[in-house]
Design a protein around this motif. Structure first.
Motif, PDB file in Angstrom:
ATOM      1  N   THR A  39       1.152   4.062   0.654  1.00 25.47           N
ATOM      2  CA  THR A  39       2.034   3.138  -0.061  1.00 25.47           C
ATOM      3  C   THR A  39       1.355   2.553  -1.292  1.00 25.47           C
ATOM      4  OG1 THR A  39       1.321   1.177   1.168  1.00 25.47           O
ATOM      5  CG2 THR A  39       3.181   2.437   2.093  1.00 25.47           C
ATOM      6  N   GLU A 105       8.326  -0.417  -4.845  1.00 27.96           N
ATOM      7  CA  GLU A 105       7.619  -0.178  -3.580  1.00 27.96           C
ATOM      8  C   GLU A 105       7.664   1.317  -3.281  1.00 27.96           C
ATOM      9  OE1 GLU A 105       6.141  -2.471  -1.639  1.00 27.96           O
ATOM     10  OE2 GLU A 105       6.770  -4.236  -2.766  1.00 27.96           O
ATOM     11  N   ARG A 107       6.534   4.733  -1.131  1.00 29.57           N
ATOM     12  CA  ARG A 107       6.113   5.184   0.202  1.00 29.57           C
ATOM     13  C   ARG A 107       6.119   6.703   0.193  1.00 29.57           C
ATOM     14  NH1 ARG A 107       8.919   6.836   4.992  1.00 29.57           N
ATOM     15  NH2 ARG A 107      10.890   6.589   3.878  1.00 29.57           N
TER      16      ARG A 107
END
Length: 145
Positions: A39, A105, A107
């Motif tokens: 991440t 964000e 991932r």
């Protein structure tokens, strides 16, 4: 799944500053806020250089944020791989961003020897709703011994 990143947040920042110094020209660029196992979280400061007519943050600025967030997650997970390159990016713009910083964000959903596949959720800072959902694939060069 890795329990710790290979590169720290500080190491990722130093590496990006070394290989992409142009990211800071003309005003503030994306800032690596954190990295973790598979991440990365980046902040794009609200600045006039990122705006489109009408005063909203432009699609290209969000695309750059998503691409860099995926690359930061790869760096944190594998170490400095300068020649990892984007092979695909797909974007769904969901709503107009608020006039504030954007948070991306990232991932990684797959991190293999040759490919990394991930997603990036982009929100206006302090807002729960997505402004953009991006998916991307990176080609990872073979490791040299």
């Amino acid at each position: 799944m890795p329990t710790e990143p290979v590169m720290s947040r500080e190491a990722v920042i130093a590496y990006l500053d070394e290989v992409f110094p142009q990211i800071h020209h003309g005003g503030p660029g994306p800032v690596v806020e954190s990295v973790g196992p598979l991440t990365a979280s980046l902040r794009l400061p609200y600045h006039e250089r990122h705006l489109r007519p009408g005063g909203t943050i432009s699609g290209p600025a969000m695309m750059a944020l998503a691409d860099l967030a995926l690359y930061a997650a790869i760096l944190a997970s594998l170490g400095p791989v300068a020649l990892a390159v984007t092979t695909n990016l797909s974007f769904n713009f969901m709503r107009k961003p608020a006039p504030r910083d954007l948070i991306g964000e990232a991932r990684l959903m797959k991190l293999g020897r040759q490919l990394a596949v991930g997603e990036v959720l982009i929100r206006s800072a302090g807002e729960p709703d997505l402004v953009c959902h991006a998916t991307g694939t990176y080609a990872i060069p073979p490791r040299r011994n």
